[in-house]
Design an enzyme around this catalytic site. Sequence first.
Site, PDB file in Angstrom:
ATOM      1  N   ARG A  62       0.832  -1.212   0.000  1.00  0.00           N
ATOM      2  CA  ARG A  62       0.000   0.000   0.000  1.00  0.00           C
ATOM      3  C   ARG A  62       0.868   1.263   0.000  1.00  0.00           C
ATOM      4  O   ARG A  62       0.366   2.369   0.205  1.00  0.00           O
ATOM      5  CB  ARG A  62      -0.930  -0.031   1.223  1.00  0.00           C
ATOM      6  CG  ARG A  62      -2.177   0.809   1.093  1.00  0.00           C
ATOM      7  CD  ARG A  62      -3.234   0.435   2.124  1.00  0.00           C
ATOM      8  NE  ARG A  62      -2.721   0.338   3.473  1.00  0.00           N
ATOM      9  CZ  ARG A  62      -2.584   1.358   4.319  1.00  0.00           C
ATOM     10  NH1 ARG A  62      -2.945   2.565   3.960  1.00  0.00           N
ATOM     11  NH2 ARG A  62      -2.105   1.169   5.538  1.00  0.00           N
ATOM     12  N   LYS A  63       2.163   1.125  -0.260  1.00  0.00           N
ATOM     13  CA  LYS A  63       3.071   2.273  -0.282  1.00  0.00           C
ATOM     14  C   LYS A  63       3.029   2.958  -1.646  1.00  0.00           C
ATOM     15  O   LYS A  63       4.050   3.145  -2.311  1.00  0.00           O
ATOM     16  CB  LYS A  63       4.490   1.830   0.071  1.00  0.00           C
ATOM     17  CG  LYS A  63       4.630   1.306   1.492  1.00  0.00           C
ATOM     18  CD  LYS A  63       6.060   0.881   1.798  1.00  0.00           C
ATOM     19  CE  LYS A  63       6.193   0.346   3.216  1.00  0.00           C
ATOM     20  NZ  LYS A  63       7.580  -0.107   3.520  1.00  0.00           N
ATOM     21  N   THR A  64       1.837   3.341  -2.037  1.00  0.00           N
ATOM     22  CA  THR A  64       1.628   3.959  -3.348  1.00  0.00           C
ATOM     23  C   THR A  64       1.710   5.485  -3.248  1.00  0.00           C
ATOM     24  O   THR A  64       1.712   6.059  -2.164  1.00  0.00           O
ATOM     25  CB  THR A  64       0.250   3.558  -3.889  1.00  0.00           C
ATOM     26  OG1 THR A  64      -0.741   3.830  -2.885  1.00  0.00           O
ATOM     27  CG2 THR A  64       0.198   2.083  -4.228  1.00  0.00           C
TER      28      THR A  64
END
Length: 290
Positions: free
Chosen positions: A138-140
Amino acid sequence: MNSYKNALNPVILKDLATAWLREDLPNFDLGAVLATDEEVVAKIYCKSDGVLAGIPFANAVFTELECSPNWFFNEGEDLKGSPTTEVAYVGGKARNILLAERTVLNTISRCSGVASVAKRIKTKLDAVNWKGYVAGTRKTTPGFRMVEKYGLLVGGASSHRYDLSNMIMVKDNHINLCGGSVKKAVSRVKEVAGFVNKIEVECRSHKEVVEAASAEVDIIMLDNFSPKDAKASSLWLKQHEPQILIEASGNINEDNVINYALPSIDIISMSCLVQGYKTVDFSMKILTPQ
């Protein structure tokens, strides 16, 4: 070749396209005095090797500006940058094509970058006959998650959970807030999980792995485990709680991913798929009238 465009909400695509265009032109475009309402044709070129991805987002931008693209490749296909590859023709008013240019190129270059690294890593894992899932975290980029998660799918990777409302992930800070007790943290989230939400626990040690397993969770993440420790803990889990999925995550990259491709590991999640990836270089040129 799988197509994922129908997984995208057309209303959201329209909203994204409108927001991106407003960001790039919040008031006057004084350079557009050089453009006209004349109908012209432009070409999109690929100038570096990569996997094409992001066509639905580009098309949404073109639609807002009444431009008509004709793509020569399908998403997921490999493109060559040397010599440059013609990727698409675009027809429309000159001023509208110029307005779409940078937004479209930024979008497909980044989406294609994600798809390219995903496909490289998936190919590497397929070569050693590993049967699990490789997933992006989820490190977008804030505001760009849909594009990057979509790129993962085109590249053959799993998108993992899309946001906080997908699955319940009990992370280290949640455990810390429960006095360091995995069981206490899991017990509390089970009160609200119902029957539709899976529960995953991020474990920092084999001790936490054992505790999470006894709490009857669905997925256990081996967070920042060495390949040796990941192998030991995952084999223990497969022996004692074979129904639990096992995810390896943390400091895993293209260079060391093979070390985690163990039969006892079901999922390998990697932030490098959506963070720090190399983009694919595209350009757009309006053709000179003959």
